[in-house]
Design a protein around this motif. Sequence first.
Motif, PDB file in Angstrom:
ATOM      1  N   PHE A 100      34.923  21.116  36.688  1.00 49.02           N
ATOM      2  CA  PHE A 100      33.638  20.643  36.166  1.00 49.02           C
ATOM      3  C   PHE A 100      33.090  21.516  35.025  1.00 49.02           C
ATOM      4  CE2 PHE A 100      28.934  20.473  36.277  1.00 49.02           C
ATOM      5  CZ  PHE A 100      28.770  19.138  35.958  1.00 49.02           C
ATOM      6  N   GLY A 101      33.085  22.831  35.247  1.00 49.33           N
ATOM      7  CA  GLY A 101      32.556  23.743  34.226  1.00 49.33           C
ATOM      8  C   GLY A 101      33.354  23.664  32.925  1.00 49.33           C
ATOM      9  N   ASP A 103      35.030  21.038  31.909  1.00 50.62           N
ATOM     10  CA  ASP A 103      34.682  19.749  31.288  1.00 50.62           C
ATOM     11  C   ASP A 103      33.414  19.898  30.463  1.00 50.62           C
ATOM     12  OD1 ASP A 103      36.756  18.278  32.196  1.00 50.62           O
ATOM     13  OD2 ASP A 103      35.645  17.218  33.770  1.00 50.62           O
ATOM     14  N   ILE A 104      32.426  20.543  31.082  1.00 47.52           N
ATOM     15  CA  ILE A 104      31.146  20.732  30.399  1.00 47.52           C
ATOM     16  C   ILE A 104      31.331  21.568  29.135  1.00 47.52           C
ATOM     17  CG2 ILE A 104      28.868  21.827  30.623  1.00 47.52           C
ATOM     18  CD1 ILE A 104      29.106  19.252  32.215  1.00 47.52           C
ATOM     19  N   ALA A 105      32.168  22.614  29.237  1.00 50.84           N
ATOM     20  CA  ALA A 105      32.401  23.495  28.090  1.00 50.84           C
ATOM     21  C   ALA A 105      33.386  22.897  27.091  1.00 50.84           C
ATOM     22  CB  ALA A 105      32.895  24.847  28.582  1.00 50.84           C
ATOM     23  N   MET A 152      36.042  29.635  35.286  1.00 51.16           N
ATOM     24  CA  MET A 152      35.369  29.860  34.006  1.00 51.16           C
ATOM     25  C   MET A 152      35.510  31.306  33.547  1.00 51.16           C
ATOM     26  SD  MET A 152      34.295  26.969  33.233  1.00 51.16           S
ATOM     27  CE  MET A 152      33.148  27.204  31.877  1.00 51.16           C
TER      28      MET A 152
END
Lengths: 259, 264
Positions: A100-101, A103-105, A152
């Motif tokens: 998820f992280g 994807d966001i980044a 991350m």
Amino acid sequence: MPTIQIKNLYKSYINSDGEPTNALENINLEIKDGEFVCVVGPSGCGKSTLLEIVAGLLSHTSGEVLLDGVPVTGTSRDIGVVFQDPSLYPWRTIKKNIAFGMDIAKIPKQEQEERLTKYISLMNLVGFENKYPSQLSGGMRQRAGIARALVMNPKVILMDEPFSAVDHLTRCTLQDELIRLRQEEKKTVLFITHDLNEAVYLADRVILLTPRPGKIQQEYRIDLPYPRNRDDAFLTHTAATIMTDITTGSRKDDVEYYI
Amino acid sequence: MAQKSNGAKAKKFTFTWINALQILTVAALLISMQVAVSSGAISKVFLATPTDIVKSGWGLITDGTLFPHLLVTLKEVFTGYFLAAAVGIILGFLWVLFPKLEQYMSVFCSAIMAVPKTAILPLLILWFGIGFQSKVVLIFLFGVFTILYNTVTGAKQCKVEYMKVASVFEASRAQLVFKVMIPAALPSIFNGLRLSAATALTGVVFAEMQSAREGLGFLLSQAQNNLATAKVFFIIILVTLISVLFVRIIAGVEYIFCHKWRKV
Ligand SMILES: Nc1ncnc2c1ncn2[C@@H]1O[C@H](COP(=O)(O)OP(=O)(O)OP(=O)(O)O)[C@@H](O)[C@H]1O
Ligand SMILES: [Mg+2]
């Protein structure tokens, strides 16, 4: 320079009726690069509040919080957070949750895959990548929550009672995994727990907070190399000392606050 | 390690004596209808025999009257429902993103919502005529608020923890909406979609009965005026089936979206 510096930190919540609740009072704490610090204290003393302020999720009333000398004003990719309830997204598979992280980044897929492979095997989740959180045990969910933070590659990891919802055996396994990880990856860790044995087993230093409003009551150094023995006399003795300090320290206050 | 079963699989159907009893009850009902009407005990004006219902239905299908009317009703329902879904969902998220907008609009929405929709039909007919448009607007009004409020509730109920995780990873507002809030709100959105699917057909049939020159409701009131009770029964059954099917379709779409991660 210490990684995290907390200076004269105060936090009061404003309740719905306009009355302030003092949650933290005059916290001064420095966490060195690569140090593992545990925060313990009675329920409601402000541990989660402290963690969320350091994470940049919550504003403080006065004082200063610095990360590498720079004031924390909001969340940062240098800080990873593991929550008590792993808060995985039920609509994402384990793998997609961990990613998820990234994807966001907007990290490229190729790199995502490499990092995922590494942390999925590190957290012993191989074979469960395509399962949904509802199909996993509590311990596995928690491991996925940790992997989501680690993937991350943050400098600092903040953990809020991450193992409190899992059974004793799983908890021991997760603790050992955390120690191993921390040795391998040289992270700075701020770890909150209710469990004194867990605190002394994991940490270089244990910080005891007083009942609300939380102040630092006492600090305990645990200068013992890893891997440690759970039955080590020094560890059990320190845990017992902390317990005594909690009871004596809070006797003048409300008895309700005991752990 | 043992794998937990998905839980989504349907239970295997087994035929029990209760099912047998149910079938017998229905059969008894149909037979007594048949006997009561054909013997003259109950007038044909009040009740129809099952055979007459089938016959009149078959007649409507074969003489080509039914399909144009069916098509008109379906078109009205789908257009109105689709508009209601689109506006309800999009507006719902705008409200959540911009609370000021909700503060401003919600009082008006509550006011319009409180008006019995069927009571404003005369106005709608005045403004939009007795054709397609007035029906679409009515169905829109029937559905939009249910969908809107379900979307808002769903998005607001998005767990604080979900939001915290997103902000730890510094998600942008758009990422927050699309990657967290919409998926988290899906169950509630589908709830709204299902509820309004059930009422959409009610609305249109009612409107067509009041004033229209086409559609199933028109056919129904025509049959009523002609005292063609068998026809009335047939259309009622048809409308019920369409309504059930419609709700099923929405449930099916929900299943496609959600069955992997939650029980539907
Ligand atoms: N949003 C809030 N508004 C008002 N008061 C709050 C709020 N959040 C926490 N508090 C209060 O601040 C105090 C500290 O809360 P916090 O969650 O940090 O405690 P904690 O030490 O993490 O407790 P626990 O061990 O039970 O998790 C509590 O007494 C709580 O009632
Ligand atoms: Mg807490």
